[in-house]
Design an enzyme around this catalytic site. Structure first.
Site, short mmCIF file in Angstrom:
data_model
loop_
_atom_site.label_atom_id
_atom_site.label_comp_id
_atom_site.label_asym_id
_atom_site.label_seq_id
_atom_site.Cartn_x
_atom_site.Cartn_y
_atom_site.Cartn_z
N THR A 1 0.81 -1.22 0.00
CA THR A 1 0.00 0.00 0.00
C THR A 1 0.84 1.26 0.00
OG1 THR A 1 -1.56 1.29 1.35
CG2 THR A 1 -0.12 -0.20 2.52
N TYR B 1 -1.99 0.42 9.89
CA TYR B 1 -2.20 -0.28 8.63
C TYR B 1 -0.95 -0.21 7.76
CZ TYR B 1 -3.78 -1.05 3.83
OH TYR B 1 -3.88 -1.49 2.53
#
Length: 332
Positions: free
Chosen positions: A120, A144
């Site tokens: 990501t 995250y």
């Protein structure tokens, strides 16, 4: 050079994973999907693939690898909601980092030579410059992003010690749906902007929240690089082809278009496509959200045999809207 075996896709019953399964099958690969179906849907897995209901950290995954002669793993399974990662970080270190470690261990034990990891842009944190290149600092501002960066580090270390090569693909904002209507984003309570907006457009939501209007951007709202999920899925197939052709090399690459749109610009696109005006509610910023994330995609364009085919915001919205209407009509 052909792959000698099947591709195991973890999280293949989820949003991005199901599209990767379609792209692999369309390219002629044989696919086995491992998914615990906590957030995924069995009906989202193309019937040409084999579905095994199992968690990726289950040690029996080695038996699946052996039974299906798995020669490559595409790892999508994990948790992906940034604000939730801030409020429940241990969930993200369990579902993303610890589970990935277990899966890599199973891959090494079984002698799987190729591994593609769903990473990501959140690994960059608040970027020092935009667009962001792969060599820029990785300083996540939420659990995250850190959970994914830790997984990238594990892959790098494991590849140095074992006969495994890998591709870490750092996604920017994934949106849209399969242009043929075979899959799309179906998760209940999704937090992706375009998904929320098309839900509002067909009456599933009363309004769209705009979280943060005081960012240092052209209109004060957050700017993101939106990539069509079908283009992203095809990038994974290109990554696999590259890994097979370069068995001693690994790579970490951005997946984006190199152009950003603000939240308000995206909502304007939804208004255009639907010929209606969404109810927009201005809210405060969410924890862990940077102002602007836009990819420098020069490296992926020069490394893989891949180029975007669907880099049009209105087109992304149209495909997402068509899928949302399909879900409503089918009662899903």
């Amino acid at each position: 050079m052909a792959l000698d075996g099947k591709v195991l896709v973890t999280g293949g019953a989820g949003y991005i994973g199901s599209h990767a399964v379609l792209a692999l099958l369309d390219a002629g690969y044989e696919v086995v999907v491992v998914d615990n179906l906590v957030t995924g849907f069995a009906w989202a897995v193309d019937p040409r693939a084999t579905l095994v209901e199992m968690a990726v950290e289950d040690p029996r995954i080695g038996e699946v690898v052996a039974e299906h002669r798995v020669a490559a793993i595409m790892h999508f399974a994990g948790s992906v909601v940034v604000p939730e990662s801030v409020s429940d970080p241990l969930k993200y270190y369990r579902n993303n980092t610890a589970a990935t470690r277990a899966l890599i261990e199973s891959a090494v034990a079984a002698g799987v030579p190729h591994f593609i990891f769903s990473s990501t842009a959140a690994t960059y944190g608040t970027p020092a410059r935009v667009p962001i290149a792969e060599g820029d600092p990785t300083q996540p501002i939420n659990p995250y992003g850190m959970s994914k960066l830790m997984s990238e580090a594990m892959l790098k270390d494991v590849a140095a010690a074992h006969p495994l090569n890998y591709a870490c693909l750092r996604y920017f904002n994934v949106a849209g749906a399969d242009p043929q209507g075979r899959s799309g984003q179906s998760t209940l309570g999704a937090t992706h902007l375009i998904k929320i907006a098309v839900e509002a457009a067909i009456g599933k939501r009363a309004h769209v929240g705009v979280y943060g209007t005081d960012f240092d951007t052209r209109d004060g709202t957050g700017v993101r690089d939106y990539i069509h999920v079908a283009d992203l899925a095809e990038a994974h197939v290109a990554a696999l082809d590259w890994l097979v052709a370069h068995p001693r090399e690994s790579v970490t690459l951005n997946c984006g278009y190199g152009r950003g749109f603000s939240v308000l610009e995206v909502l304007d696109a939804v208004d255009r496509v639907t010929n209606r005006t969404l109810d927009r509610r201005m809210e405060g910023r969410r924890a862990g959200d940077p102002a602007e994330l836009v990819a420098d995609n020069a490296a992926i364009l020069s490394t893989f045999d891949w180029a975007p085919k669907r880099a049009d915001l209105d087109g992304i919205v149209r495909d997402a809207l068509a899928w949302e209407r399909h879900l409503a009509e089918s009662g899903r």
